[in-house]
Design a protein around this motif. Structure first.
Motif, PDB file in Angstrom:
ATOM      1  N   ARG A   6       5.089 -25.277 -25.102  1.00  9.25           N
ATOM      2  CA  ARG A   6       5.175 -24.371 -24.370  1.00  9.25           C
ATOM      3  C   ARG A   6       5.717 -23.119 -25.356  1.00  9.25           C
ATOM      4  NH1 ARG A   6       8.652 -24.628 -20.494  1.00  9.25           N
ATOM      5  NH2 ARG A   6       7.960 -22.590 -19.656  1.00  9.25           N
ATOM      6  N   GLY A   7       6.952 -23.427 -25.996  1.00 13.00           N
ATOM      7  CA  GLY A   7       7.623 -22.538 -26.796  1.00 13.00           C
ATOM      8  C   GLY A   7       7.559 -23.002 -28.214  1.00 13.00           C
ATOM      9  N   ASP A   8       8.459 -22.376 -28.909  1.00 18.77           N
ATOM     10  CA  ASP A   8       8.689 -22.731 -30.418  1.00 18.77           C
ATOM     11  C   ASP A   8       9.034 -24.124 -30.570  1.00 18.77           C
ATOM     12  OD1 ASP A   8       8.043 -20.046 -30.950  1.00 18.77           O
ATOM     13  OD2 ASP A   8      10.069 -19.570 -31.223  1.00 18.77           O
ATOM     14  N   MET A   9       8.431 -24.737 -31.561  1.00 14.45           N
ATOM     15  CA  MET A   9       8.857 -26.275 -31.998  1.00 14.45           C
ATOM     16  C   MET A   9       8.861 -26.341 -33.432  1.00 14.45           C
ATOM     17  SD  MET A   9       6.486 -29.381 -30.883  1.00 14.45           S
ATOM     18  CE  MET A   9       6.671 -31.015 -31.545  1.00 14.45           C
ATOM     19  N   ILE A  10       9.872 -27.001 -33.820  1.00 16.87           N
ATOM     20  CA  ILE A  10       9.889 -27.090 -35.337  1.00 16.87           C
ATOM     21  C   ILE A  10      10.376 -28.515 -35.776  1.00 16.87           C
ATOM     22  CG2 ILE A  10      10.794 -24.649 -35.923  1.00 16.87           C
ATOM     23  CD1 ILE A  10      13.688 -25.973 -35.916  1.00 16.87           C
ATOM     24  N   VAL A  11       9.566 -28.823 -36.746  1.00 17.87           N
ATOM     25  CA  VAL A  11       9.615 -30.452 -37.054  1.00 17.87           C
ATOM     26  C   VAL A  11      10.139 -30.446 -38.527  1.00 17.87           C
ATOM     27  CG1 VAL A  11       8.335 -32.677 -37.321  1.00 17.87           C
ATOM     28  CG2 VAL A  11       7.950 -30.831 -35.355  1.00 17.87           C
ATOM     29  N   VAL A  12      11.067 -31.387 -38.971  1.00 18.63           N
ATOM     30  CA  VAL A  12      11.562 -31.598 -40.290  1.00 18.63           C
ATOM     31  C   VAL A  12      11.577 -33.220 -40.265  1.00 18.63           C
ATOM     32  CG1 VAL A  12      13.293 -31.465 -42.150  1.00 18.63           C
ATOM     33  CG2 VAL A  12      12.981 -29.461 -40.377  1.00 18.63           C
ATOM     34  N   ARG A  13      10.808 -33.769 -41.353  1.00 22.26           N
ATOM     35  CA  ARG A  13      10.756 -35.284 -41.516  1.00 22.26           C
ATOM     36  C   ARG A  13      11.094 -35.611 -42.968  1.00 22.26           C
ATOM     37  NH1 ARG A  13       7.456 -39.300 -43.098  1.00 22.26           N
ATOM     38  NH2 ARG A  13       5.814 -38.102 -43.557  1.00 22.26           N
ATOM     39  N   PHE A  14      11.956 -36.591 -43.168  1.00 27.02           N
ATOM     40  CA  PHE A  14      12.017 -37.187 -44.365  1.00 27.02           C
ATOM     41  C   PHE A  14      11.999 -38.551 -44.376  1.00 27.02           C
ATOM     42  CE2 PHE A  14      14.551 -38.766 -48.213  1.00 27.02           C
ATOM     43  CZ  PHE A  14      14.043 -37.943 -49.013  1.00 27.02           C
ATOM     44  N   ALA A  15      11.102 -39.277 -44.759  1.00 26.51           N
ATOM     45  CA  ALA A  15      10.773 -40.709 -44.805  1.00 26.51           C
ATOM     46  C   ALA A  15      10.873 -41.118 -43.345  1.00 26.51           C
ATOM     47  CB  ALA A  15      11.889 -41.392 -45.651  1.00 26.51           C
ATOM     48  N   ASP A  16      11.767 -41.838 -42.808  1.00 24.41           N
ATOM     49  CA  ASP A  16      11.625 -42.375 -41.354  1.00 24.41           C
ATOM     50  C   ASP A  16      12.592 -41.521 -40.371  1.00 24.41           C
ATOM     51  OD1 ASP A  16      13.664 -43.571 -42.681  1.00 24.41           O
ATOM     52  OD2 ASP A  16      13.513 -45.467 -41.636  1.00 24.41           O
ATOM     53  N   ASP A  17      13.476 -40.650 -41.303  1.00 23.76           N
ATOM     54  CA  ASP A  17      14.164 -39.786 -40.362  1.00 23.76           C
ATOM     55  C   ASP A  17      13.811 -38.321 -39.820  1.00 23.76           C
ATOM     56  OD1 ASP A  17      16.329 -41.595 -40.270  1.00 23.76           O
ATOM     57  OD2 ASP A  17      16.957 -40.821 -42.215  1.00 23.76           O
ATOM     58  N   ALA A  18      13.860 -37.896 -38.776  1.00 18.20           N
ATOM     59  CA  ALA A  18      13.234 -36.615 -38.275  1.00 18.20           C
ATOM     60  C   ALA A  18      14.087 -36.050 -37.534  1.00 18.20           C
ATOM     61  CB  ALA A  18      11.981 -36.881 -37.729  1.00 18.20           C
TER      62      ALA A  18
END
Length: 293
Positions: free
Chosen positions: A72-84
């Motif tokens: 519904r709103g803003d969503m940001i995603v940062v993933r490095f290998a198996d960490d997010a």
């Protein structure tokens, strides 16, 4: 699963064959070979590559689809290998995503690490909202070697993201550094100095972010202490004093200085949207949602 990830055999038969050989190769540890009948061998050279490809199809593409359909709103995603780290503007989105992500991973016999997975209130409005409910400061979180903290600027009191070196990683790295310094203590001092300088420069290249100068100075000071102890143990008639160590560190070891910009400055540099013809208005990433001023 390898065929599903890398595509049809006519397009990637050579890649698939190589991947299958990697999976069947096993791992050699202490001159002993261990076979793996299932999964990717832990410690194998291809493990990070295959895990990242797998995560792209299992996690990245699904997250992109979920954001387009359900957020519904803003969503940001940062993933490095198996960490997010996943940030949401609304708590309802975060709770729904968390539940559906568990279901998504279960389809592939995967699960979230219960000790590392948390839902926290973080960002520019977290302090205000928690204070209104009679709660304390927002929680912090660790990611990629840093502890992330909600902070304010001194002059205007505006929100800023403060990052400091993860306190759990420093002792581990210093213990490894201590052992290596001890192993090299009988080498000529100039050679030791050049090597230790390269170690510190590598540490600064990663951790020299704004607001982290104190942690860099502490790390450098501890490295100097370990170096001094190693030099003193080269001989029973030691002449290594703190005065001499001060001269050695001044000559050989670089002093900490900030090498990286603030996150929003780096984002705007790599994603410029200031041109008049841009259809989408410029937007900066801000943890916790809300428009940038």
């Amino acid at each position: 699963m390898a065929g599903q990830v890398f595509g049809a055999p006519d397009r990637g038969s050579q890649v698939l064959g190589l991947v299958q050989k990697w999976l069947a190769a096993g791992v050699i540890e202490s001159e002993s070979w261990t076979a793996f009948d299932e999964g990717v061998p832990q410690g194998a050279a291809a493990s990070p590559l295959l895990a990242n490809v797998y995560a792209h199809y299992v996690f990245d593409l699904w997250v992109h689809q979920w954001r387009e359909r359900h957020a519904r709103g803003d969503m940001i995603v940062v993933r490095f290998a198996d960490d997010a780290v996943v940030g949401f503007e609304y708590r309802e989105d975060a709770e729904r995503f968390w539940g559906e992500l568990r279901g998504r991973l279960a389809k592939f016999n995967l699960e979230l690490n219960a000790e590392k997975t948390r839902l926290i209130e973080f960002g520019r409005f977290a302090v205000r909202d928690r204070a209104a409910r009679g709660l304390g400061k927002p929680e912090t979180f660790r990611f990629l070697g840093f502890t992330h903290i909600c902070a304010k600027t001194r002059k205007s009191g505006r929100f800023k993201l403060k990052r400091i070196t993860d306190s759990k990683r420093v002792p581990v790295k210093l213990r490894a550094l201590k052992g290596e310094i001890k192993r090299r203590r009988h080498l000529p001092i100039p050679e030791q100095g050049r090597w230790l300088a390269s170690v510190l420069r590598g540490h600064y290249q990663y951790y020299a972010v704004p607001e982290n100068t104190k942690a860099l100075r502490v790390f450098r000071h501890q490295a100097v202490r370990h170096w001094m102890r190693a030099l003193r143990r080269r001989s029973q008639r030691t002449t290594v004093t703190w005065e001499r160590m001060s001269r050695l560190e001044t000559r050989w070891l670089p002093t900490p200085r900030i090498l990286h910009p603030w996150p929003e400055q780096r984002f705007r540099r790599h994603h410029p949207r200031q041109e008049p013809s841009a259809v989408v208005p410029h937007a900066g990433i801000c943890a916790g949602g809300g428009p940038n001023p």
